[in-house]
Design a protein around this motif. Structure first.
Motif, PDB file in Angstrom:
ATOM      1  N   ASP A   1      66.475  62.852  38.345  1.00 42.44           N
ATOM      2  CA  ASP A   1      65.435  62.048  38.410  1.00 42.44           C
ATOM      3  C   ASP A   1      65.674  60.752  39.339  1.00 42.44           C
ATOM      4  OD1 ASP A   1      64.174  63.213  36.251  1.00 42.44           O
ATOM      5  OD2 ASP A   1      65.419  62.242  34.940  1.00 42.44           O
ATOM      6  N   PRO A   2      64.854  59.904  39.690  1.00 41.81           N
ATOM      7  CA  PRO A   2      63.579  60.012  39.405  1.00 41.81           C
ATOM      8  C   PRO A   2      62.480  60.954  39.897  1.00 41.81           C
ATOM      9  CG  PRO A   2      63.532  58.403  40.881  1.00 41.81           C
ATOM     10  CD  PRO A   2      64.961  58.933  40.880  1.00 41.81           C
ATOM     11  N   GLU A   3      62.764  61.576  41.043  1.00 41.41           N
ATOM     12  CA  GLU A   3      62.032  62.427  41.352  1.00 41.41           C
ATOM     13  C   GLU A   3      61.711  63.802  40.758  1.00 41.41           C
ATOM     14  OE1 GLU A   3      64.431  60.645  44.926  1.00 41.41           O
ATOM     15  OE2 GLU A   3      64.779  61.694  42.930  1.00 41.41           O
ATOM     16  N   LEU A   4      62.766  64.519  39.970  1.00 39.58           N
ATOM     17  CA  LEU A   4      62.221  65.420  39.183  1.00 39.58           C
ATOM     18  C   LEU A   4      61.255  65.290  38.173  1.00 39.58           C
ATOM     19  CD1 LEU A   4      62.861  68.697  38.326  1.00 39.58           C
ATOM     20  CD2 LEU A   4      64.823  67.599  37.130  1.00 39.58           C
ATOM     21  N   GLY A   5      61.716  63.982  37.447  1.00 42.90           N
ATOM     22  CA  GLY A   5      60.746  63.467  36.266  1.00 42.90           C
ATOM     23  C   GLY A   5      59.576  63.302  36.817  1.00 42.90           C
ATOM     24  N   ASP A   6      59.405  62.603  37.925  1.00 45.37           N
ATOM     25  CA  ASP A   6      58.037  62.234  38.439  1.00 45.37           C
ATOM     26  C   ASP A   6      57.263  63.703  38.564  1.00 45.37           C
ATOM     27  OD1 ASP A   6      58.612  59.661  38.773  1.00 45.37           O
ATOM     28  OD2 ASP A   6      59.205  59.737  40.766  1.00 45.37           O
TER      29      ASP A   6
END
Length: 274
Positions: free
Chosen positions: A239-244
């Motif tokens: 996160d934050p990219e994966l969560g986005d």
């Protein structure tokens, strides 16, 4: 990927240099073994040394060493796909689930040979016929994850795809190729492990700006995302990219047509090329 993520988690607050000093290896070695996009050979003995330096429980160490031994034999894809594609195919092979949003082309796992050939020729117009044929062969080989045996894997890959409706009307390879491709999508949607949702024109603005793939672990939770670029892509596993991207896919799912309605959209598009 499992080895890299476990080693990184075991390191905790230690720096890579501290681990390198403990294990009597270079910092570059520690960094490479924590890099899950690394394409170099994983040596079981080095995994054991790193685990011992990190104070890993014996059962964790033994499991990672055993996994490293399994990986000692190169995957079928080595030398058959471009280097930038190696991490992708490795992740796909390990994954139990794959969630895909595509806005440019039908995803590789659902392409017919003729459609795959047409996409390769469009993306690499200077490639020789032999190169294109080899690339298409590799793509067809990838599709075997959808029908793989339960052992030693966890069974067929669970595939969930969201496609922009425009993909059905872009004549990749011409009308006959598209007719075959859309028929193939309808057939694949009948599989118990394949879900296809269409994102209709009428939906308007939606929750994504480019194609991406979410890979799921044995529990179905997303463990990494691949964001497509022209040649290659970006990988994120934190996160934050994966969560986005997880949130983006969930929103796309709610915006897309239902599974039955998506089949109707596919059937209607198929008639256009009859």
């Amino acid at each position: 990927m499992q080895i890299a993520k476990q080693l990184e988690a075991l390191r905790g607050d230690l720096t890579q240099q501290q681990v390198a000093d403990r294990a009597d290896v270079s910092k570059a070695t520690v960094s490479r073994y924590e890099d899950w996009t690394n394409t170099q050979k994983i040596v079981p003995r080095t995994v054991r040394v790193l685990c011992d330096a990190l104070g890993a429980p014996s059962e964790v160490r033994d499991a990672l060493v055993a996994l490293a031994k399994e990986l000692d034999e190169p995957g079928w894809w080595v030398g058959k796909v471009p280097p930038w594609m190696t991490p992708f195919v490795s992740l796909e092979t390990e994954a139990s689930t794959e969630r895909v949003f595509s806005s440019a082309y039908i995803p590789g796992l659902l392409q017919t040979r003729a459609y795959a050939e047409a996409t390769h020729l469009a993306l690499e117009p200077r490639a020789t016929r032999e190169t294109v044929r080899a690339s298409v062969d590799a793509r067809m080989e990838r599709q075997k994850v959808l029908t793989r045996d339960p052992q030693p894997n966890a069974g067929p890959l669970r595939l969930w795809v969201i496609l922009e409706e425009g993909l059905l009307h872009r004549q990749v390879g011409g009308p006959s190729v598209m007719a075959e491709q859309i028929s193939h999508l309808i057939e694949q949607a009948e599989r118990p492990n394949v879900d296809i949702q269409m994102l209709p024109y009428a939906q308007g603005a939606h929750a994504a700006v480019s194609s991406f793939v979410l890979f799921g672990d044995g529990h179905g939770a997303a463990s990494a995302v691949y964001v497509e670029l022209l040649k290659g892509g970006l990988y994120f596993h934190k996160d934050p990219e994966l969560g986005d991207y997880i949130e983006s896919f969930e929103r796309l799912c709610s915006q897309a047509a239902s599974l039955p309605d998506s089949l109707k959209i596919l059937a209607k598009a198929r008639k256009e090329f009859a």
